[in-house]
Each structure stands twice: as C-alpha cells, then as structure tokens.
Design a protein around this motif. Structure first.
Motif, PDB file in Angstrom:
ATOM      1  N   HIS A  59       7.487   2.758  -5.615  1.00 11.26           N
ATOM      2  CA  HIS A  59       6.065   2.502  -5.862  1.00 11.26           C
ATOM      3  C   HIS A  59       5.417   3.786  -6.376  1.00 11.26           C
ATOM      4  CE1 HIS A  59       1.873   1.377  -5.027  1.00 11.26           C
ATOM      5  NE2 HIS A  59       2.293   0.129  -4.993  1.00 11.26           N
ATOM      6  N   SER A  60       5.760   4.885  -5.712  1.00 13.74           N
ATOM      7  CA  SER A  60       5.227   6.178  -6.139  1.00 13.74           C
ATOM      8  C   SER A  60       5.856   6.651  -7.443  1.00 13.74           C
ATOM      9  CB  SER A  60       5.442   7.228  -5.044  1.00 13.74           C
ATOM     10  OG  SER A  60       4.553   7.001  -3.970  1.00 13.74           O
ATOM     11  N   ALA A  63       3.813   5.041  -9.947  1.00 14.06           N
ATOM     12  CA  ALA A  63       2.466   5.608  -9.893  1.00 14.06           C
ATOM     13  C   ALA A  63       2.444   7.006 -10.518  1.00 14.06           C
ATOM     14  CB  ALA A  63       1.964   5.660  -8.451  1.00 14.06           C
ATOM     15  N   PHE A  66       2.792   6.721 -14.215  1.00 12.36           N
ATOM     16  CA  PHE A  66       1.509   6.212 -14.705  1.00 12.36           C
ATOM     17  C   PHE A  66       0.486   7.341 -14.794  1.00 12.36           C
ATOM     18  CE2 PHE A  66      -2.595   4.355 -12.991  1.00 12.36           C
ATOM     19  CZ  PHE A  66      -3.000   3.734 -14.167  1.00 12.36           C
ATOM     20  N   GLU A  89       3.943  -4.031  -8.024  1.00  9.79           N
ATOM     21  CA  GLU A  89       2.482  -3.920  -8.101  1.00  9.79           C
ATOM     22  C   GLU A  89       2.055  -2.940  -9.198  1.00  9.79           C
ATOM     23  OE1 GLU A  89      -1.172  -3.129  -5.027  1.00  9.79           O
ATOM     24  OE2 GLU A  89       0.578  -1.868  -4.830  1.00  9.79           O
ATOM     25  N   MET A  90       2.737  -1.785  -9.235  1.00 11.17           N
ATOM     26  CA  MET A  90       2.374  -0.768 -10.230  1.00 11.17           C
ATOM     27  C   MET A  90       2.864  -1.125 -11.631  1.00 11.17           C
ATOM     28  SD  MET A  90       0.386   1.170  -8.761  1.00 11.17           S
ATOM     29  CE  MET A  90       0.125   2.321 -10.110  1.00 11.17           C
ATOM     30  N   TRP A  93       0.118  -2.933 -12.883  1.00  9.88           N
ATOM     31  CA  TRP A  93      -1.045  -2.051 -13.040  1.00  9.88           C
ATOM     32  C   TRP A  93      -0.960  -1.250 -14.347  1.00  9.88           C
ATOM     33  CZ3 TRP A  93      -5.035  -2.486  -9.615  1.00  9.88           C
ATOM     34  CH2 TRP A  93      -6.106  -1.612  -9.819  1.00  9.88           C
TER      35      TRP A  93
ATOM     36  N   ALA B  71      -4.032   1.035  -7.298  1.00 10.22           N
ATOM     37  CA  ALA B  71      -3.691   0.189  -6.157  1.00 10.22           C
ATOM     38  C   ALA B  71      -3.571   1.045  -4.898  1.00 10.22           C
ATOM     39  CB  ALA B  71      -2.381  -0.534  -6.446  1.00 10.22           C
ATOM     40  N   ALA B  73      -1.407   1.987  -2.369  1.00  8.47           N
ATOM     41  CA  ALA B  73      -0.466   3.051  -1.993  1.00  8.47           C
ATOM     42  C   ALA B  73      -0.154   3.988  -3.146  1.00  8.47           C
ATOM     43  CB  ALA B  73       0.816   2.422  -1.446  1.00  8.47           C
ATOM     44  N   ALA B  74      -0.943   3.911  -4.229  1.00  8.27           N
ATOM     45  CA  ALA B  74      -0.576   4.628  -5.454  1.00  8.27           C
ATOM     46  C   ALA B  74      -1.345   5.928  -5.669  1.00  8.27           C
ATOM     47  CB  ALA B  74      -0.766   3.713  -6.660  1.00  8.27           C
ATOM     48  N   ALA B  77       0.585   9.686  -5.622  1.00  7.55           N
ATOM     49  CA  ALA B  77       1.580   9.842  -6.689  1.00  7.55           C
ATOM     50  C   ALA B  77       0.915   9.821  -8.061  1.00  7.55           C
ATOM     51  CB  ALA B  77       2.640   8.748  -6.588  1.00  7.55           C
ATOM     52  N   THR B  78      -0.093   8.968  -8.242  1.00  8.67           N
ATOM     53  CA  THR B  78      -0.808   8.950  -9.518  1.00  8.67           C
ATOM     54  C   THR B  78      -1.459  10.318  -9.760  1.00  8.67           C
ATOM     55  OG1 THR B  78      -1.252   6.590  -9.275  1.00  8.67           O
ATOM     56  CG2 THR B  78      -2.607   7.785 -10.856  1.00  8.67           C
ATOM     57  N   SER B 111       2.921   7.463   0.917  1.00  8.99           N
ATOM     58  CA  SER B 111       2.705   8.225  -0.316  1.00  8.99           C
ATOM     59  C   SER B 111       1.869   9.473  -0.042  1.00  8.99           C
ATOM     60  CB  SER B 111       2.077   7.356  -1.406  1.00  8.99           C
ATOM     61  OG  SER B 111       0.953   6.684  -0.936  1.00  8.99           O
TER      62      SER B 111
END
Lengths: 400, 299
Positions: A59-60, A63, A66, A89-90, A93, B71, B73-74, B77-78, B111
């Motif tokens: 997920h990370s 992210a 991204f 999910e990502m 996104w 989102a 949990a992001a 990391a974003t 995260s």
C-alpha cells in the motif's frame, strides 16, 4: 545495443535504469522481488540515480510512487498477487489522479489458500481500475513494454498510469536472450517526463478533494475516453519503438496474431503460454486444421476494432484463461471475447487452466485445441493436465 | 489571539475563507496556526478525515498550501515520495502529513511507524479529536476511557493509545504535543520542527464540540482545560531529550494538578462516568505522568 541472457526480472530492472527513473517505491513479494533487489544493488553500486524508498507495505509502495510522481519525477514500482491486492486502493487512487506511474506485476495466484505460483488473476482483477494494462510473453517484451510504458503513460493524450504484467517464474525467473538497448537509444525514444500537473511548494493547487457528483462523473468519463483513445497513441509509440530501439519487435499493433488470416478456428490467450500455443497451432496445421492464435497484449485498452477484425470470420473462437472470474463461467478473456464478437462468431468457448502453477505444456494445448475443433459440448471447461489427473475434477475427456 | 500572533498570521494565511468546517472547529484553528508556524514552502498531504471535507469542494480549495488528498493509510508514504522527488529536483519544501487520530493511531499506524523508522524527511501532524469524527463520532484507538461515542454508547472500556510516547519510542529526531488552546506553544513547536531534518511528529489535541458534546464557543476553553487538568501533557522531545512545556510543568507534582473533573464535566461524552470510573481515568493520567517523570529522571 547488446545481447544478454537474462531473466524477465533483470530485463525489467534494466528498463527502469534505462528510463532514468527518479524514485522507486519498493516492497518485496515473490516473484517480482529480484526486480527490486537488482535496483537496490544498482543503486548501491552507483549505477543508477534512482532514489529507492524501501517502504513497509505494498500500500505504501504505491503511495510512495504516487507521491514521487506528483512531485515531478519518473516513478516506478513492482508487485504481485497479495501485494497488488493490498495496494488496490492506491492503484485506483493513482488512476483517478491521472498521474503517470509505471508498475510491473510478476503475476501470481491469489490466496486463500497460499500458492506462490503463476496465474494471471492478480493482474486481471485490476482491469477496471483505469490503468493501461499490457502483458508480456517473454523477457524481451517485458523490457520493451516497460520502456514503452513510461512513454505511453506520459503522453499528454493519455496521462494515465500503466502496468505491465509478466508470468511469474515462467518469465520472471527464466533467462533468455534479450536485446538491451543503449542509453542513447532510450534517451532518443523517451523524452523528459511530462505530466498533467506537478505539486510544487510554490504553487498552492489542491488535488483530490471532494468533487460534487456531476464533476466526479465527468472525471470518470475522461478516464474512460483517455483509455479508449490511447489505442492510437500506443500504436504510434510502438512503431517508433520498432524503429528506434528494437527492429525485431513488432509493436505496431496492440495485440499479436499468429496464422489467423486464413484460419477457421482461433484461440485467444495472454502471456507466456503463447509460445507453446504457437507450436500447438503448427501441430494442428500440419494435420490440415486451419487454426490460428490471437495473443492479447493489451487487456486495457481493449481493442474492440482490432479483435473484431481479427476474429470476425471465424467458425469458432476459444478463449484460454489463466485467471478466474468467479461466477461468470470462464475467465476474464472469455467474458471480454464474448462481449466483443458474439454477434459475428457462432461459437465461443472458454477453457480455464494453468491456475496456481498448474503446468500446461504444448501437448496439453494440442489436446485442448483438438477437442475445441472437434466441438466442445460445454461452453466453459476447467482443464487439468494428465500429470495432476489424480485430483482431476472434470476435463474434456469426461465429456465423451 | 494576541497581537504577536496577528503579526505571524500576516506572513502566511494557511486557510482561506469558505471552508466547510463546523462552527467551533478545532481543526480549522490548528490549520490556521500551521500557516503561522510554517509559513511558505509547505506541501500538505491530507489523509482521509474531517480535513478532507473542510477544505471545501473542488474546483475550489480553502487550504492555502499545495494540497494532496490521499486515502487513509497512504499519507506518510505519499509524503515520503514527494520529499524524495523534491530532493531529486533540488527543491526546498516542508512536506506535512495532516491526519486525524483514526488515520494515525489506527488504520494508518503501520505507514506512520514505517516512515518514522525510515526517518523520512517529513513533518507528521496528528490532529486528535479522539474519535472518527468525520464519519459521525465512532470510537478510535485514541478515544479515552469512559467516553461515549456512537460505537461505544456505554462508554469506551479501554484507555487512550498514547501515540506521542509511541513515536518517541521510534527514536525520531523530533516529537511534540500541543493543544489548540495554547497557540503560542503550538506555533513555536511547529517552527522548531521545521528546522529539523528527518522525521518530525507533532500531535495536537483538537477538542470537537460535536463529538465531545460541549458548546461550540468553548473549543479553546476545553483545549486549555485538557492541559490544565494534566489530561493532555504538553512536551517536546528533541535531540534525545524530553522537555515538559511551561503550560504543563505544574503536572509534575500531583498536588498542583487541577482536578480532572473540571475537564470532564464541561463535556457531554463523560456524563455516564461513575466515581469509580473517574478514578480509572485519574489512574491513567497518573501513569502517563509517571512515565514522563521517569524519562526525565533518566536523561
């Protein structure tokens, strides 16, 4: 340009190097792990300038990739199976944000139960997420499609993320002869990154806050039309790739036909087993059976035009799926093919096989194709090869 | 606000008119102060929560920072990805993750912990209203013992998860707590955090009139009472050293603490607390201060 015997994963890692990727978000999962290990190794040796972000989950990973892409650099990640499902999910996104990102999926079965072997279901389960989705059939194509993916996703007529699938182990870990372009060639093919917007500290724009219903729906429509319109862009870029980088490759079409023109029967499939399928086609041809193959290289965009024109005059078409679409009968390719040609082709059949690493070799394909030509009673069959015959539930042999 | 704050406010107004915030919204206050503390060259990554809504509907945006919504949990990391991209491009930017207590303590904790462990060069801000307020006030890991929420109508049975101490345990360069009741303290901490390289964590208590059930005119008062009664300790952990902030120094001695009842009685969410339950909450506060004191003794 040099030739080297390398695995699919090494080919992808070299593609990332040649594309001068700025940031890579990495998290290990079999069978793509050696891609990210190779990148980390190249970074440690100072061979690449790519920033490696070793995150704590898939997920990370998506992210981080991204975020880097929003920050204005070329960004890459790779995953598989549960990892792809975890970042689902990502994945959506990123597509909704219209930001160019490239991901490679070393395809693998999805649990439960645990199974680490090859299958396409992880990849195909993202088919509605808004990404451009290509699928390689050998390590060379994995490299070629990875390089093209950056160019396609960063084209202003597209501006969508792109994922490239390749069969876990069969391609990711098998070494073959690969033509590796020089940096100059790639620099000539791949211009500096372009993207629809960059998040910069001096420019207070907002991205992703609440859209009222109609605006939201218009954005969704724009993704759909960008994806469908990307077909011509992909072909244009493919032709340029043939010219500038790989004269032996043929990327002037989205999908690949083999002995289809005069064929009465056609088999449709995706990925590495296309190699065995071509040999099986040859075997049937030797017996005078007019059969051909269509390999889906782009699951999205789904080229209705190309696929209809390739299959429209066939007596029967068989879709061979290495993935599932539970409750629909057959796999995603079967469903897609049916919706594309059911008005022009009288008989459309589906075979699901090769799940969870079940080995389907040339002789199995010859058997399946023969049965298909003779006429299958059921619309969809789950095929189990002889080697696993003891746990066989139902095969074409039982239909007799 | 004092005249001094108005001067800072003129430098960079982080929040424009036309937000969708509820009256008395503490997150709006915390965001305004963020602008005062950090000024320009800030990029905001907003994790799902009240602040995803407060900024207003596209194509408009009331946050006067470049803002990326992501989102749950992001966020970390974003932000880490953005920070790396700016590093590559040679750009100067403070990348701020703005997340609620749900996004930080619960769904996004892995995260957050990952980014802290990697010492990513970001500033992580938790705005803690002690429940999932954006979805209507459900229990979170950060909800205190005894509080009524829509999913704990009988009162929460477990203690609040102590995120600031968890972040200190991650050994990051900077951790601080703040309250919107003490803007000077909060803004000073933000300014300091901005100067630090690596992972920085600031946890600001944001009392929510609608979830905590008090009059919207009393947000600042409740935020002050949380500190005065020692329910919410203000401290700073910097260069490996813990410093109790001046507003909380009186809490080190149990005898000089203001009774926690003063904080509880002004809110509706604690109205079902019995005398015995108030004691449990007091024991929790004691235990937090004992931990802080032992950290002070051992440094």
């Amino acid at each position: 340009m040099i030739r080297k015997i390398i695995s699919g994963n090494e080919a992808v890692a070299l593609g990332v190097k040649l594309a001068r990727v700025g940031v890579t978000g990495i998290y290990p999962i079999t069978p793509q792990t050696t891609i990210i290990e190779k990148l980390a190794e190249m970074r440690a040796k100072g061979e690449i300038e790519t920033e490696i972000l070793r995150v704590e989950s898939e997920h990370s990973a998506m992210a981080a990739t991204f975020g880097a892409a929003l920050g204005g650099v070329r960004a890459f990640t790779a995953t598989a199976s549960q990892g792809l499902l975890y970042m689902h999910e990502m994945v959506w996104w990123v597509a909704g944000s219209r930001v160019p990102v490239v991901m490679v999926v070393g395809t693998r079965a999805v649990g439960a139960p645990w199974n680490i072997w090859n299958e396409h279901t992880d990849f195909t389960s993202e088919r509605d997420s808004g990404w451009i989705m290509a699928f390689a059939s050998n390590p060379q194509e994995a490299l070629d499609l990875t390089l093209q993916a950056f160019r396609i996703s960063e084209d202003e007529r597209v501006f969508l993320p792109m994922m490239v699938g390749m069969d876990g182990f069969i391609l990711s870990h098998t070494k073959t002869n690969v033509l590796i372009p020089d940096q100059d060639q790639v620099d000539d093919f791949l211009p500096p990154r372009r993207q629809p917007y960059v998040i910069d500290p001096e420019d207070p724009i907002g991205m992703g806050n609440i859209f009222p219903p109609e605006g939201y729906m218009r954005l969704r429509e724009s993704i759909d039309s960008a994806l469908r319109n990307s077909e011509d862009v992909i072909k244009e870029i493919g032709r340029e790739y043939n010219k500038k980088i790989n004269p032996l490759g043929d990327y002037s079409t989205l999908n690949v036909s083999y002995k289809l023109e005069d064929a009465d029967y056609a088999v449709v499939l995706m990925g590495a087993w296309a190699g065995d399928a071509m040999e099986a086609v040859d075997t049937l041809r030797e017996k005078g059976i007019k059969i051909g193959m269509l390999r889906i290289r782009y699951l999205r965009p789904w080229s209705e035009k190309e696929i209809r024109s390739a299959l429209k005059d066939k007596k029967a078409v068989l879709a061979l799926d290495r993935s599932t679409s539970f409750g629909r009968g057959g796999g995603p390719l079967y469903v897609e093919i049916k919706s594309t040609i059911s008005d022009v082709v009288p008989q459309i059949k589906g075979v699901v096989s090769g799940l969870g690493g079940v080995t389907v070799n040339k002789s199995d394909l010859v058997y399946i194709f023969n049965k298909f030509v003779e006429g299958l009673k059921d619309d969809v069959i789950w095929y189990y090869p002889k080697e696993v015959g003891k746990i066989e539930l139902r095969t074409p042999r039982d239909i007799e | 606000m004092s005249l001094g704050l108005r001067e800072i406010l003129n430098k960079h107004n982080g929040i424009l008119s036309g937000t969708s915030a509820c009256p008395g919204c503490p997150e709006n206050m915390a965001m305004r102060m963020l602008g005062m503390g950090l000024g320009k060259d800030v990029v905001l990554v907003v994790v799902a929560g009240c602040s995803s809504v407060i900024q207003g509907n596209a194509p408009y945006n009331a946050y006067n920072f470049p803002t990326v919504n992501v989102a749950f949990a992001a966020g970390p990391a974003t932000a880490a990805g953005l920070a790396r991209a700016y590093k590559q491009r040679g750009k100067n930017a403070t990348v701020v993750v703005w997340a609620g207590d749900g996004g930080s303590a619960d769904i996004g904790f892995a995260s957050l912990s990952g980014a802290a462990e990697r010492n990513d060069n970001i500033l992580y801000l938790t705005v803690d209203n002690e429940a999932y307020m954006n979805s209507g006030g459900q229990r979170s890991g950060s909800t205190p013992f005894g509080a009524i929420t829509t999913t704990t109508p009988e009162g929460k049975k477990e203690n609040k998860k102590n995120l600031p101490l968890l972040m200190i345990a991650h050994n990051v360069p900077y951790v601080a707590t703040a309250s919107v009741g003490y803007p000077h303290d909060y803004i000073e901490k933000l300014k300091r955090a901005k100067q630090v390289e690596g992972f920085r964590y600031v946890h600001v208590l944001t009392p929510d009139p609608y979830g905590w059930l008090f009059d919207p005119s009393k947000t600042a008062e409740v935020a002050k009472l949380a500190v005065q009664t020692c329910y919410w300790p203000l401290f700073e952990y910097y260069n490996g050293k813990l410093n109790i902030s001046p507003e909380s120094l009186h809490c080190l001695d149990k005898r000089t603490r203001r009774p926690v009842r003063d904080f509880l009685s002004i809110q509706g969410r604690f109205k079902r607390l019995t005398e015995d339950q108030i004691k449990i909450l007091e024991q929790y506060i004691d235990s937090v201060w004992e931990k802080l004191k032992s950290m002070l003794d051992n440094q």
